[in-house]
Design an enzyme around this catalytic site. Structure first.
Site, PDB file in Angstrom:
ATOM      1  N   LYS A 112       0.821  -1.213   0.000  1.00 39.61           N
ATOM      2  CA  LYS A 112       0.000   0.000   0.000  1.00 39.61           C
ATOM      3  C   LYS A 112       0.858   1.267   0.000  1.00 39.61           C
ATOM      4  O   LYS A 112       0.418   2.313  -0.479  1.00 39.61           O
ATOM      5  CB  LYS A 112      -0.930   0.041   1.214  1.00 39.61           C
ATOM      6  CG  LYS A 112      -1.836  -1.163   1.424  1.00 39.61           C
ATOM      7  CD  LYS A 112      -2.858  -1.315   0.332  1.00 39.61           C
ATOM      8  CE  LYS A 112      -4.036  -2.209   0.701  1.00 39.61           C
ATOM      9  NZ  LYS A 112      -3.721  -3.609   0.985  1.00 39.61           N
TER      10      LYS A 112
HETATM   11  C1  LIG Z   1      -4.444  -4.768   0.703  1.00 40.38           C
HETATM   12  C2  LIG Z   1      -3.696  -6.061   0.773  1.00 40.38           C
HETATM   13  C3  LIG Z   1      -3.982  -7.132  -0.086  1.00 40.38           C
HETATM   14  C4  LIG Z   1      -5.122  -7.093  -1.067  1.00 40.38           C
HETATM   15  O1  LIG Z   1      -4.924  -6.123  -2.081  1.00 40.38           O
HETATM   16  P1  LIG Z   1      -6.181  -5.596  -2.937  1.00 40.38           P
HETATM   17  O2  LIG Z   1      -5.641  -4.496  -3.758  1.00 40.38           O
HETATM   18  O3  LIG Z   1      -7.185  -5.145  -1.926  1.00 40.38           O
HETATM   19  O4  LIG Z   1      -6.670  -6.759  -3.717  1.00 40.38           O
HETATM   20  C5  LIG Z   1      -3.181  -8.266  -0.006  1.00 40.38           C
HETATM   21  N1  LIG Z   1      -2.184  -8.355   0.890  1.00 40.38           N
HETATM   22  C6  LIG Z   1      -1.878  -7.349   1.739  1.00 40.38           C
HETATM   23  C7  LIG Z   1      -0.772  -7.511   2.697  1.00 40.38           C
HETATM   24  C8  LIG Z   1      -2.619  -6.163   1.703  1.00 40.38           C
HETATM   25  O5  LIG Z   1      -2.320  -5.168   2.538  1.00 40.38           O
END
Ligand SMILES: *Cc1c(COP(=O)(O)O)cnc(C)c1O
Length: 461
Positions: A112
């Site tokens: 993120k």
């Molecule tokens: C947010 C997240 C996901 C999922 O990603 P999306 O974009 O919501 O599909 C998978 N793994 C981790 C560690 C995340 O923080």
């Protein structure tokens, strides 16, 4: 470059406007009217460039005149400077034709950070030009919230409120949200699960009096700018394995479908991606949808990969928009049926989805077994989300190289790792005091009116 809503009736916006708007006023999500193309030669020219240079070349064509070239280069440099690895998104090899893309070297140890760091700098730059103040409200299953806190804390033109499901995030995730001391960021622990948090945020966007009154903006992956920032590492990793001269596939641990949808955009731009494999945990609605055509919610079952404990996968709407040949009315109809529990994907749309996406599911026991196996085979300690990806990728290995996205650092989910291999993964030294800092949070009920009055009171202070 203009942006249109997946539901077809909201105003057409520029990149800068779409970034500040988040959810479209017709309830849809913004997508680019046309996807800029990169030629074989454009992609070949990325070989050997820094992550930042690749980021500029991939993203700039989407921006219209929102930022001048040099300004945007500066924002990219500032966004990735705090990362703990010079490559930003390094690749390691797990086995023959299988690679792991480490996306966890950012300030909060999950992928993120790639988008949130950049959107923080872009929003700040845009607000500085007008002097406007905004209120950002976001829902999180843990990692979006911590990345947003880190990106927005201390900014003078932004108040940030993060709703997370009380008791359902890891201690490291919670502490990353509750320990920033800056007064403009607020951690709200809500009763309910992630889908409830996301639903209340959408309710706030659909309440136009509230939305306009507090100048609401969003940083969930409904925000197009987040998706765009994630397109970059598909290019950087594919090019380092020989694209555009050879194709690659990706497996993506998936929850809200934002990360994997960025891969879809990379493919639309011309990157030779053979398959995008959706990896789900036991909350496998996307795997079931792709297999059967039925998108039906069954309720969330908490898992050891909590950032993927999602049933209402927002960005899947963007994939449906393309699968239904950009028919906003058809998407609106599906989303109305969704409110009643689910919908059926038409045969034509299902074929279109299957031309790009494959899918697989990983149970809790398989997640743990994968952490144990990969530690034994390679010494690599996987977080439980990355383990879900590695397990599903193993079922889709073939002639082209497979790149599995490692979405978080194992130290963010130490309990699952310790239960598997008996080791406590250490936080990087730059955040080693996380457990000693004091926490600040507000417990809130799953109630729109009460949430709205809390936000109004806080921003009036
Ligand atoms: C947010 C997240 C996901 C999922 O990603 P999306 O974009 O919501 O599909 C998978 N793994 C981790 C560690 C995340 O923080």
């Amino acid at each position: 470059m203009k942006y249109v809503s997946t539901r077809g009736t909201a105003p057409v916006l520029t990149f800068g406007e779409a970034m500040m708007t988040g959810l479209a006023r017709d309830g849809g999500l913004y997508v680019p009217q046309t996807v800029p193309q990169m030629t074989h030669a454009d992609i070949a020219a990325l070989a050997g460039l820094s992550y930042e240079d690749i980021a500029f070349r991939v993203m700039y064509p989407f921006l219209g005149d929102t930022f001048a070239e040099d300004e945007f280069r500066g924002l990219i440099a500032a966004a990735y400077e705090p990362f703990g690895h010079a490559a930003r998104a390094p690749l390691v090899q797990l086995g023959p034709n299988h690679f792991l893309l480490e996306l966890f070297h950012g300030p909060t140890l999950a992928f993120k950070d790639f988008a949130m760091q950049l959107i923080g700098h872009m929003m700040q730059a845009a607000l500085a030009k007008t002097g406007a103040r905004i209120t950002i409200v976001g829902a999180t299953s843990g990692d979006t919230g911590s990345a947003a806190m880190e990106a927005f804390r201390g900014l003078s033109n932004v108040d940030l409120f993060i709703l997370y499901p009380h008791g359902r995030v890891s201690e490291v995730q919670r502490r990353q949200m509750t320990t920033p001391v800056e007064a403009n960021v607020h951690a709200l622990a809500m009763d309910g699960d992630f889908d409830d948090c996301q639903a209340r945020v959408k309710d706030m966007f659909n309440d136009f009096a509230f939305r306009d009154g507090v100048r609401l903006a969003g940083v969930n992956s409904i925000n197009w700018a987040r998706v765009l920032a994630q397109v970059v590492y598909y290019f950087s990793s594919a090019v380092s394995l020989g694209a555009p001269h050879r194709a690659v596939s990706f497996t993506v641990p998936t929850g809200n479908f934002g990360d994997i949808f960025a891969g879809y955009i990379a493919r639309q731009m011309g990157l030779p991606i053979e398959r995008l494999v959706i990896a789900t945990n036991q909350n496998d609605i996307l795997h079931r949808a792709l297999t059967s055509g039925d998108y039906k919610t069954h309720g969330v079952k908490p898992s050891i990969s909590p950032s993927m404990d999602i049933q209402v996968s927002s960005n899947f709407e963007r994939a449906l928009f393309y699968a239904y040949d950009r028919d906003g009315a058809a998407v609106t109809q599906l989303m109305d049926e969704m409110k009643a529990g689910g919908f059926h994907i038409s045969q034509g749309a299902l074929q279109a989805l299957r031309a790009t996406f494959a899918s697989g599911r990983c149970s809790e026991a398989e997640t743990t077994a994968t952490i144990i196996r990969e530690y034994g085979r390679t010494g690599e300690i996987l977080c439980p989300h990355s383990a879900v990806g590695v397990k599903v990728a193993g079922d889709h290995l073939g002639a082209v190289p497979m790149i599995t996205l490692a979405t978080a650092h194992p130290a963010k989910f130490p309990d699952a790792v310790r239960d598997a291999i008996g080791l406590h993964p250490e936080l990087p030294p730059r955040m080693a005091d996380l457990y000693d800092r004091s926490e600040r949070l507000t417990r809130v009920p799953n109630d729109l009116a009460q949430l709205q009055s809390l936000i109004r009171e806080r921003i009036a202070q």
